[in-house]
Scaffold this motif. Structure first.
Motif, mmCIF file in Angstrom:
data_model
loop_
_atom_site.group_PDB
_atom_site.id
_atom_site.type_symbol
_atom_site.label_atom_id
_atom_site.label_comp_id
_atom_site.label_asym_id
_atom_site.label_seq_id
_atom_site.Cartn_x
_atom_site.Cartn_y
_atom_site.Cartn_z
ATOM 1 N N ARG A 1 9.690 -1.423 -8.025
ATOM 2 C CA ARG A 1 9.972 -2.358 -6.949
ATOM 3 C C ARG A 1 9.671 -3.847 -7.304
ATOM 4 O O ARG A 1 8.697 -3.892 -7.895
ATOM 5 N N LEU A 2 10.341 -4.885 -6.737
ATOM 6 C CA LEU A 2 10.086 -6.116 -6.562
ATOM 7 C C LEU A 2 9.254 -6.284 -5.341
ATOM 8 O O LEU A 2 9.645 -6.444 -4.536
ATOM 9 N N VAL A 3 8.122 -6.530 -5.452
ATOM 10 C CA VAL A 3 7.286 -7.074 -4.233
ATOM 11 C C VAL A 3 6.556 -8.287 -4.656
ATOM 12 O O VAL A 3 5.622 -8.689 -5.473
ATOM 13 N N ASP A 4 6.636 -9.274 -3.547
ATOM 14 C CA ASP A 4 6.468 -10.716 -3.853
ATOM 15 C C ASP A 4 6.480 -11.442 -5.103
ATOM 16 O O ASP A 4 5.899 -11.867 -5.562
ATOM 17 N N GLY A 5 7.705 -11.047 -5.774
ATOM 18 C CA GLY A 5 7.936 -11.649 -7.184
ATOM 19 C C GLY A 5 7.015 -10.883 -8.255
ATOM 20 O O GLY A 5 7.347 -11.151 -9.344
ATOM 21 N N GLU A 6 6.804 -9.896 -7.791
ATOM 22 C CA GLU A 6 5.984 -8.995 -9.088
ATOM 23 C C GLU A 6 6.618 -7.621 -9.043
ATOM 24 O O GLU A 6 6.975 -6.904 -8.302
ATOM 25 N N ILE A 7 6.862 -7.120 -10.346
ATOM 26 C CA ILE A 7 7.394 -5.983 -10.707
ATOM 27 C C ILE A 7 6.220 -4.813 -10.558
ATOM 28 O O ILE A 7 5.283 -4.754 -11.030
ATOM 29 N N GLU A 8 6.544 -3.854 -9.576
ATOM 30 C CA GLU A 8 5.631 -2.621 -9.458
ATOM 31 C C GLU A 8 6.154 -1.619 -9.554
ATOM 32 O O GLU A 8 6.875 -0.909 -8.937
ATOM 33 N N PRO A 9 5.883 -0.773 -10.864
ATOM 34 C CA PRO A 9 6.480 0.313 -11.355
ATOM 35 C C PRO A 9 6.132 1.617 -10.115
ATOM 36 O O PRO A 9 4.983 1.644 -9.388
ATOM 37 N N LEU A 10 7.010 2.508 -9.719
ATOM 38 C CA LEU A 10 6.939 3.365 -8.697
ATOM 39 C C LEU A 10 6.092 4.659 -9.149
ATOM 40 O O LEU A 10 6.142 4.951 -10.138
#
Length: 205
Positions: A64-73
């Motif tokens: 997911r792209l959260v606040d410009g950061e890539i966060e693997p699910l």
């Protein structure tokens, strides 16, 4: 006593209404996550991934792209998402089209001025996701033909070749260097591309 109970009940209903309104407002203000399919080397230990046919070196990480950061699910997050996983993938591919639209290809030509291959390159860490865009092939149909191959040395670079010639063979050293020298390497493979996704055809050595 009846009047007291009625007043207490009315207060309870009013309180519940306020809670529901607050929750609705919060949901409206909370943006839906931007889903990604991120090409990465298989040694990355991400929990939610999709395989690429023919490859045991490269995977697609669901993130997911959260606040410009890539966060693997994570697996726990996957269980809790309200949308079906198919819709997550559809959202990721739609987002890939948005990334593709921001990239301007550079064409490498031979001595006679004939196009050998195209390079998509930028500082955007989502650059590599563009290969999953359903319209990726359309971008190169007029220059490289309807059948294309792609290499993804690192997150910031995609090389696109026509399947009708051997330019991808001659570019092997360039692809290996782009992989080995990268902070965020992706793959030393060459992939066949079509609208359904990628298929590995082999590894540069």
């Amino acid at each position: 006593m009846t009047g007291t109970h009625n007043r207490a009940g009315a207060k309870l209903k009013f309180g519940l209404c306020l809670i529901l309104l607050a929750a609705t407002a919060f949901a409206a203000d909370t943006p839906e996550p931007r889903w990604l399919l991120l090409p990465e080397p298989s040694f990355m230990d991400h929990q939610v991934r999709r395989t690429i046919p023919g490859s045991d070196r490269t995977i697609l990480t669901v993130a997911r792209l959260v606040d410009g950061e890539i966060e693997p699910l994570t697996r726990d997050q996957k269980r809790k998402i309200p949308a079906s996983f198919g819709r997550v993938v559809e959202g990721a591919r739609a987002h890939a089209s948005e990334v593709l639209a921001r990239l301007e290809p550079k064409f490498v030509r031979d001595r006679k001025g004939v196009i050998e291959y195209a390079v998509l390159e930028s500082d955007d860490p989502l650059t590599a996701t563009a290969v999953l865009a359903p319209d990726f092939g359309e971008r190169f149909a007029d220059t490289l033909g309807p059948e294309i191959l792609v290499a993804i040395p690192n997150r910031f670079q995609i090389l696109v070749f026509s399947r009708q010639d051997t330019a991808h063979v001659k570019a092997g050293e360039l692809i290996i260097t782009g992989y080995l020298s990268a902070t965020y390497p992706v793959s030393r493979e060459i992939f066949e591309w079509d609208k359904s996704g990628l298929r590995s055809l082999g590894v540069y050595r």
